[in-house]
Structure formats: structure tokens, C-alpha cells
Enzyme design. Structure first.
Site, PDB file in Angstrom:
ATOM      1  CB  ALA A 179       4.219   4.906   8.540  1.00  0.00           C
ATOM      2  CG  HIS A 222      15.297   4.400  -5.547  1.00  0.00           C
ATOM      3  ND1 HIS A 222      14.468   3.473  -4.963  1.00  0.00           N
ATOM      4  CD2 HIS A 222      16.533   3.829  -5.547  1.00  0.00           C
ATOM      5  CE1 HIS A 222      15.157   2.387  -4.623  1.00  0.00           C
ATOM      6  NE2 HIS A 222      16.413   2.588  -4.948  1.00  0.00           N
TER       7      HIS A 222
HETATM    8  P1  OAD Z   1       6.976  -1.545  -1.575  1.00  0.00           P
HETATM    9  O1  OAD Z   1       5.677  -1.226  -2.233  1.00  0.00           O
HETATM   10  O2  OAD Z   1       7.742  -2.704  -2.077  1.00  0.00           O
HETATM   11  O3  OAD Z   1       6.746  -1.811  -0.031  1.00  0.00           O
HETATM   12  C1  OAD Z   1       6.005  -0.940   0.779  1.00  0.00           C
HETATM   13  C2  OAD Z   1       6.007  -1.491   2.198  1.00  0.00           C
HETATM   14  O4  OAD Z   1       5.282  -0.581   3.015  1.00  0.00           O
HETATM   15  C3  OAD Z   1       5.335  -2.865   2.363  1.00  0.00           C
HETATM   16  O5  OAD Z   1       6.177  -3.708   3.147  1.00  0.00           O
HETATM   17  C4  OAD Z   1       4.033  -2.539   3.092  1.00  0.00           C
HETATM   18  O6  OAD Z   1       3.650  -3.580   3.997  1.00  0.00           O
HETATM   19  C5  OAD Z   1       4.423  -1.285   3.861  1.00  0.00           C
HETATM   20  N1  OAD Z   1       3.282  -0.394   4.152  1.00  0.00           N
HETATM   21  C6  OAD Z   1       2.181  -0.155   3.400  1.00  0.00           C
HETATM   22  N2  OAD Z   1       1.386   0.746   3.994  1.00  0.00           N
HETATM   23  C7  OAD Z   1       1.999   1.099   5.154  1.00  0.00           C
HETATM   24  C8  OAD Z   1       1.677   1.992   6.222  1.00  0.00           C
HETATM   25  N3  OAD Z   1       0.565   2.723   6.226  1.00  0.00           N
HETATM   26  N4  OAD Z   1       2.537   2.094   7.258  1.00  0.00           N
HETATM   27  C9  OAD Z   1       3.686   1.356   7.280  1.00  0.00           C
HETATM   28  N5  OAD Z   1       4.042   0.507   6.300  1.00  0.00           N
HETATM   29  C10 OAD Z   1       3.219   0.368   5.256  1.00  0.00           C
HETATM   30  O7  OAD Z   1       7.848  -0.210  -1.597  1.00  0.00           O
HETATM   31  P2  OAD Z   1       9.406   0.021  -1.339  1.00  0.00           P
HETATM   32  O8  OAD Z   1       9.940  -0.985  -0.385  1.00  0.00           O
HETATM   33  O9  OAD Z   1       9.580   1.444  -1.021  1.00  0.00           O
HETATM   34  O10 OAD Z   1      12.359   1.477  -6.846  1.00  0.00           O
HETATM   35  O11 OAD Z   1      10.008  -0.249  -2.775  1.00  0.00           O
HETATM   36  C11 OAD Z   1      11.380  -0.112  -2.969  1.00  0.00           C
HETATM   37  C12 OAD Z   1      11.682   0.255  -4.388  1.00  0.00           C
HETATM   38  O12 OAD Z   1      11.082  -0.662  -5.291  1.00  0.00           O
HETATM   39  C13 OAD Z   1      11.078   1.570  -4.836  1.00  0.00           C
HETATM   40  O13 OAD Z   1      11.835   2.687  -4.468  1.00  0.00           O
HETATM   41  C14 OAD Z   1      11.022   1.429  -6.306  1.00  0.00           C
HETATM   42  C15 OAD Z   1      10.411   0.075  -6.330  1.00  0.00           C
HETATM   43  O14 OAD Z   1      10.377  -0.587  -7.481  1.00  0.00           O
HETATM   44  C16 OAD Z   1      12.571   2.021  -8.037  1.00  0.00           C
HETATM   45  O15 OAD Z   1      11.689   2.533  -8.700  1.00  0.00           O
HETATM   46  C17 OAD Z   1      14.013   1.935  -8.480  1.00  0.00           C
END
Ligand code: OAD
Length: 238
Positions: free
Chosen positions: A220, A109
Site C-alpha cells: 500500500a 468498526h
Molecule cells: P485482514 O488481516 O483480514 O487482511 C489484511 C489484508 O491486507 C490482507 O489481504 C493482506 O494481504 C493485505 N496486506 C498486508 N500487508 C499489506 C501491505 N503492506 N499493503 C497492502 N496490503 C497488505 O484485515 P481486514 O481485511 O482489515 O473486524 O479485516 C477486516 C476485519 O476483520 C477487521 O476490521 C476486524 C477483523 O476481524 C472486527 O474487529 C469487527
């Protein structure tokens, strides 16, 4: 079960959460106070470039105040010590994998510390602000640099390389991602299709959890070092 040699790791915002980088889908559904569609789409940039540039300038500046955590460090150790193929595909635009020492990292990304010149199509390393319309060192045009970030509606980077690595994977591991954004959310199904073992580590069940062979729930910073220890000591490889 087949031997594990080739590994693909997918990371999302959750791996950087313990470093103090905000995840995208907070409890209020906002990303640092903004709706995603107001800051992370090409339409938003056309409508209000100053808002979007300022938003990413603030995210870039914040990088200087955060450090890699135990999960980034464990993956960097895996990168150094794993003798087989490894590809760490991150959806994150921060540089915490690299700062922990990982080399085999692919930013699907984009990256905060890169700027894309809309005049010459060049990508250049960038540390400063973009809202003030700086000059592109490659072509000399001013005010045409945008964040080198893949916004919604744009095509993620290096999908061919990712597909090739997934096609060879024996193990696919997803860390800290909500499984809400494609194509990354579909990698687990590609990995399953080629017979790879699949493991998810996340704070809570994600939308993709039903597709994984194994899901470990927790932080994590605790789960990833434990898994890397296990893998490097021969566990999980039989
Ligand atoms: P999200 O914010 O959607 O999800 C983050 C995930 O991490 C959630 O499922 C949380 O439960 C988990 N989480 C939070 N804290 C944590 C911890 N300490 N240990 C383990 N897990 C934890 O973020 P992404 O899935 O990365 O795209 O989002 C995907 C994409 O959507 C991003 O790259 C971005 C966004 O919009 C673009 O900008 C194109």
C-alpha cells in the site's frame, strides 16, 4: 466511462501494516497471539472481561509507538485536494488516517481511542486503560466502560451514510483488506451495481478480487501514493 466525481475508499488492516500495526489474519491465523473469537466478540467480553480489556488496552498503548505511512499520507492529500465527494471508510480502529491529516474518515468498526459506557450509553474519547475499571465522566459510574469497537455479531457503525455514499459513487477503491468480513466485503458489489468503477490495491489477491474491474498487487505504501498522483493529475478520471 463516466467522469469521476464521487469516490468511496475502503481501507483495512493492510494499509497500516507498514506502520507496524499487526493485520488480523496473520500467517498463523492469530491476531497478536489470540484467536479473534477470544478477544473480538461480545461473548468473549462477558466470559473474560479482563482479558479483552487488557488486549485492547495493549493495542491502544501501541498506537503511541506507530506513525502513519505513505499510504495514509497519500489519502490525506487526496482528502485535501479532491474537489468532489470523498468518503474514506476504514475498518481499522487505529487513528492513523486522522494523524496523517485526513478528515473525511468514517470508522465503521469503532475506534481504540473511544470508550463506550454501558451504563449511560455515551461514547467518550479515551486515551488511557480500561482494564482498571475507570469512571465514566458523563454518568459517574465506574467499571462500565468497554472498548468502542464493533465486535463480531455487532452491527457496524454509520451504515446508512456508507450506503448513501456508495449509491453516489463513481469510483470505489479498496485498500489492504482481505474481503473476508461483511458487510465491508460486499461494498464492491454495491458499487458495481450503481455503475461505479472499482479498483483494489492489496498485497495479494483477496477473496473479493474477482469482483473488481482492476486489481493492483503490491504494498500500500507504494501503490496508494502512485494512484493518488495519477488521479490528481487527471489520470483514471476519463
Ligand atoms: P485482514 O488481516 O483480514 O487482511 C489484511 C489484508 O491486507 C490482507 O489481504 C493482506 O494481504 C493485505 N496486506 C498486508 N500487508 C499489506 C501491505 N503492506 N499493503 C497492502 N496490503 C497488505 O484485515 P481486514 O481485511 O482489515 O473486524 O479485516 C477486516 C476485519 O476483520 C477487521 O476490521 C476486524 C477483523 O476481524 C472486527 O474487529 C469487527
Amino acid at each position: 466511462m463516466r467522469d469521476i466525481r464521487n469516490i468511496v475508499v475502503l481501507t483495512g488492516a493492510g494499509i497500516s501494516a507498514e506502520s507496524g500495526v499487526a493485520t488480523f489474519r496473520g500467517p498463523d491465523g492469530l491476531w497478536e497471539g489470540h484467536r479473534v473469537e477470544d478477544v473480538a466478540t461480545p461473548e468473549a467480553f462477558e466470559r473474560d472481561p479482563a482479558l479483552v480489556q487488557g488486549f485492547y488496552d495493549a493495542r491502544r498503548a501501541k498506537l503511541g509507538t506507530v506513525e502513519p505511512n505513505a499510504a495514509h499520507e497519500a489519502l490525506a492529500r487526496l482528502d485535501v485536494e479532491w474537489p468532489g465527494e470523498l468518503l474514506i471508510v476504514t475498518q481499522n480502529v487505529d487513528d492513523l488516517h486522522e494523524r496523517a491529516g485526513a478528515k473525511r474518515v468514517l470508522h465503521m468498526h469503532g475506534e481504540l481511542k473511544s470508550a463506550w459506557c454501558l451504563a449511560c450509553d455515551g461514547r467518550i474519547p479515551w486515551e488511557q486503560t480500561l482494564a482498571d475499571g475507570p469512571t465514566c465522566a458523563a454518568c459517574g459510574e465506574s467499571g462500565r466502560l468497554r472498548p468502542d469497537i464493533v465486535w463480531f455479531g455487532e452491527i457496524p457503525y454509520r451504515m446508512d451514510e456508507i450506503d448513501e455514499a456508495l449509491g453516489r459513487a463513481d469510483l470505489f477503491v479498496s485498500i489492504g483488506t482481505s474481503g473476508a468480513v461483511y458487510p465491508a466485503a460486499g461494498f464492491v458489489q454495491t458499487a458495481r451495481y450503481v455503475g461505479a468503477r472499482t479498483l483494489e490495491m492489496n498485497l495479494e489477491p483477496s477473496q473479493a478480487s474477482p469482483f473488481f474491474d482492476e486489481s493492483r498487487m503490491g504494498r500500500a505504501g507504494e501503490l496508494v501514493p502512485a494512484w493518488v498522483d495519477e488521479l490528481l493529475s487527471g489520470g483514471g478520471a476519463e
